[in-house]
Design an enzyme around this catalytic site. Structure first.
Site, mmCIF file in Angstrom:
data_model
loop_
_atom_site.group_PDB
_atom_site.id
_atom_site.type_symbol
_atom_site.label_atom_id
_atom_site.label_comp_id
_atom_site.label_asym_id
_atom_site.label_seq_id
_atom_site.Cartn_x
_atom_site.Cartn_y
_atom_site.Cartn_z
ATOM 1 C CG HIS A 1 -0.218 0.569 2.385
ATOM 2 N ND1 HIS A 1 -0.273 1.721 2.939
ATOM 3 C CD2 HIS A 1 0.226 -0.451 3.341
ATOM 4 C CE1 HIS A 1 0.284 1.497 4.149
ATOM 5 N NE2 HIS A 1 0.592 0.300 4.439
ATOM 6 C CB CYS A 2 1.198 4.298 -1.945
ATOM 7 S SG CYS A 2 -0.582 4.429 -2.735
ATOM 8 C CG MET A 3 1.300 8.643 1.107
ATOM 9 S SD MET A 3 1.679 8.579 2.752
ATOM 10 C CE MET A 3 0.611 9.794 3.311
ATOM 11 C CB THR A 4 -4.528 7.259 -1.197
ATOM 12 O OG1 THR A 4 -3.822 7.274 -2.577
ATOM 13 C CG2 THR A 4 -4.098 8.799 -0.637
ATOM 14 N NE ARG A 5 -3.767 5.652 -6.460
ATOM 15 C CZ ARG A 5 -3.515 5.894 -7.685
ATOM 16 N NH1 ARG A 5 -2.896 5.015 -8.477
ATOM 17 N NH2 ARG A 5 -3.675 7.199 -8.135
#
Length: 517
Positions: free
Chosen positions: A29-33
Site C-alpha cells: 500500500h501507498c498513502m492512499t491505495r
C-alpha cells in the site's frame, strides 16, 4: 462497530471481489491505495468493488490499485493480509469466475464515463510499461515507504518551530528537535536499505554502504582535493551506492565458491562499494544535489509566477503519464538541504484546480444525479489531496474538464510562484499530503502565519480558476446535451445516449460508480 471490526469488514468485502486469496500474488500500500498483484485480472468484479462503501475508486496500472484514502488504507491492509493468509490455507486455488451480467449503472452518463475511463486506463497502462517508466516506479518504491516518517517528523518539526517562535516550553523543544531531525539525519541509510531490496540485493548491505555517507568520520577523508562532509551526496548518493552494492553482491554470488560465500560476499560488497562511494559517488552526488537546490531556488526566484504556472498546470498530466515519480528524489533532496521542498506546495495546486473543476461540473449538470453523487462523495477526499476519484471518475473521462482543471492548477501555482519571486518562500517539510492536509507541514523563510496565508491563497485561486474555466469553457453543446440528462425515466435517458437500459437505482445505490475508473 469497532474500528478493528470495520477495517476487517472492509478487507473481507474486498477479498472475494478480487478473486479470493489464491488470486492475490502480492500486497502493498501507498498513502492512499491498496496495491494488489493478481494472477488473473478477469476474476475481479470492478463494479461490485467500487460499490464497497470504503472504496473511493480503482486504478489499474502495473498493479491493481484500490483507492481507500489516507489512514484507512494503512488500517485495512494488515487485515487484508491476514485474510489472504487464512484464505490460502483453506482455498489454495481460485475457482474460475462465472460470467454474469453486471448491474447496469444508474444513468447513461455514469455508464459511459466508466467505459471511457476504463479505456483510458488500459491505453495508459500499455504506454506506461516502457523501461524508463518502470525504472521510475522502482524509484518510487524506494521512497514511498519513507513518507509516513517524513510526515510525522515534518509535523513535529513544524510544532517545534512554532513553540520556539512563541518562546513556549523551552525545556521540551530540544527533545522535539531531536525527534524531528533524527530520521532526516539517517535517511540515507533507509534509502540504501530500500534500494537494495528493490533491486534484488541484500537490504542490510545496501543500508551498510549508504551509512558511510552519514558517518561523521568521512570528514577526515579527502576526495578530488576536497574534504568530504558527513551527508555529502545525501539520498542520491545513497541511491547510487546501494545500486552499486547490489551489482557487486550479485557478481560475488555468481563467482565466489559457496563455502566462502558467507564471508567473502558481504565483505567484498561493502569494501568495493564503500571505496567507490567515498572516493567518487559522494562527491558527484553532492554536486548534483547542490545543483538541484540551486536550480529550484533560481527557477522560483527568477521565473516566479511563470514557473509556478507551468509547474502547477503540468502536474496532473505528469501524474497521468507516471512521470511525477521522478520528482520524489528531488523533493527529498530539497528537504535534506533546506528543510523543506518549495516545489510541493506549487504542485499541490493541481489538486485545487481539480476540486474547482469538479464543483463546476456539479453545477453544469444539474439533471445528472449520478455524476453529482459521484462528485459529492469524492469532493471531501479531493479537498484533502486525494484526487483519484475525481480525476478518474469525472474530469478525465469528460475530457475538457480535465484540461480546465489543469488551468486551475496553473493559476494556483502561479500565485504561489509569484510570492516565491517576491521573497516569501512556501515549502513543505514532507512529501505525500496535499490540499488541506498540507497545512501542518508548511514551512518557509517567514512566519508560519504568512506561509499558511500564501498557501491558502493559492488554494483559493486554484479553486476559483478551475471552477470558472470549467463552468465557461469545460463543456461543448454536444457534451452538455449528452450528459445533462434527467434521471426520469431511466429507460428513455439511457436510450437517448445509446447505452443499455436500466431502472433508476434507489438511494442506497453506490454514488461513486465512475470513480477511479
Amino acid at each position: 462497530m469497532a474500528t478493528e471490526d470495520k477495517n476487517r469488514a472492509t478487507a473481507a468485502a474486498i477479498l472475494p471481489l478480487v478473486g479470493g486469496a489464491a488470486n492475490v500474488s502480492s500486497i502493498a500500500h501507498c498513502m492512499t491505495r491498496l496495491r494488489l498483484g493478481l494472477h488473473d485480472r478477469s476474476l475481479v468484479d470492478d463494479e461490485a468493488l467500487k460499490a464497497v462503501p470504503a472504496v473511493m475508486g480503482v486504478v489499474e496500472d502495473d498493479t491493481y490499485q484500490i483507492v481507500l484514502g489516507p489512514g484507512t488504507v494503512a488500517r485495512v491492509t494488515p487485515e487484508f493480509e491476514r485474510l489472504v493468509e487464512e484464505g490460502r490455507a483453506t482455498a489454495p486455488r481460485p475457482a474460475p469466475a462465472e460470467t454474469a451480467a453486471a448491474p447496469a449503472s444508474d444513468s447513461a452518463s455514469a455508464d459511459e464515463l466508466a467505459a471511457q475511463g476504463a479505456a483510458m486506463k488500459a491505453a495508459r497502462k500499455a504506454k506506461n510499461s516502457t523501461p524508463f517508466k518502470l525504472f521510475l516506479r522502482r524509484i518510487a518504491n524506494i521512497f514511498v515507504p519513507l513518507i509516513p516518517a517524513l510526515i510525522g517528523c515534518g509535523i513535529i518539526a513544524g510544532l517545534n518551530g512554532l513553540l520556539v517562535n512563541l518562546g513556549w516550553l523551552a525545556s521540551v523543544t530540544p527533545a522535539l528537535a531531536a525527534m524531528a531531525s533524527g530520521f532526516m539525519a539517517l535517511i540515507a541509510v533507509f534509502v540504501g536499505y530500500n534500494t537494495a531490496k528493490e533491486f534484488g540485493g541484500t537490504p542490510i548491505l545496501g543500508g551498510a554502504v549508504a551509512a558511510i555517507i552519514v558517518f561523521p568520520g568521512v570528514a577526515n577523508i579527502e576526495a578530488f582535493g576536497q574534504k568530504l562532509s558527513p551527508g555529502q551526496g545525501g539520498v542520491l548518493g545513497a541511491l547510487g551506492a546501494a545500486v552499486l552494492a547490489v551489482y557487486v553482491e550479485k557478481w560475488c554470488r555468481r563467482w565466489v565458491p559457496e563455502a566462502l560465500d558467507v564471508l567473502v560476499t558481504p565483505t567484498l560488497t561493502v569494501l568495493v562499494s564503500g571505496l567507490v562511494t567515498i572516493f567518487g559517488l559522494m562527491y558527484v552526488a553532492g554536486e548534483v544535489s547542490t545543483a538541484i537546490g540551486t536550480f529550484a531556488d533560481w527557477l522560483l526566484s527568477n521565473g516566479g509566477a511563470g514557473a509556478g504556472f507551468v509547474l502547477g498546470g503540468l502536474f496532473l498530466p505528469l501524474v497521468m503519464l507516471g512521470l511525477h515519480q521522478a520528482l520524489i528524489p528531488i523533493h527529498t533532496t530539497l528537504i535534506e538541504q533546506q528543510g523543506y521542498t518549495v516545489l510541493l506546495p506549487i504542485l499541490a495546486m493541481a489538486g485545487a484546480g481539480q476540486v474547482g473543476a469538479a464543483a463546476a461540473v456539479y453545477f453544469r449538470l444539474p439533471r445528472n444525479q449520478s455524476i453529482r453523487r459521484t462528485i459529492k462523495s469524492a469532493l471531501p477526499a479531493g479537498l484533502l489531496g486525494v484526487g483519484e476519484p475525481l480525476i478518474y471518475g469525472v474530469s478525465l473521462p469528460l475530457g475538457r474538464p480535465f484540461i480546465t482543471a489543469c488551468v486551475g492548477g496553473a493559476f494556483g501555482g502561479g500565485f504561489i510562484g509569484l510570492f516565491n519571486q517576491l521573497g516569501d518562500k512556501v515549502g513543505s517539510t514532507a512529501i505525500g499530503p496535499s490540499g488541506w492536509a498540507l497545512f501542518p507541514l508548511l514551512d518557509g523563510n517567514h512566519g508560519l502565519g504568512t506561509t499558511a496565508a500564501i498557501y491558502a491563497g493559492g488554494l483559493l485561486v486554484g479553486y476559483l480558476a478551475g471552477f470558472l474555466a470549467t463552468y465557461f469553457f469545460g463543456f461543448s453543446k454536444d457534451l452538455l446535451a449528452e450528459f445533462n440528462v434527467s434521471q426520469e425515466p431511466a429507460e428513455s435517458t439511457v436510450a437517448a445516449t445509446g447505452g443499455p437500459t436500466s431502472p433508476t437505482p434507489g438511494p442506497d445505490s453506490p454514488a461513486k460508480e465512475p470513480a477511479g475508473v
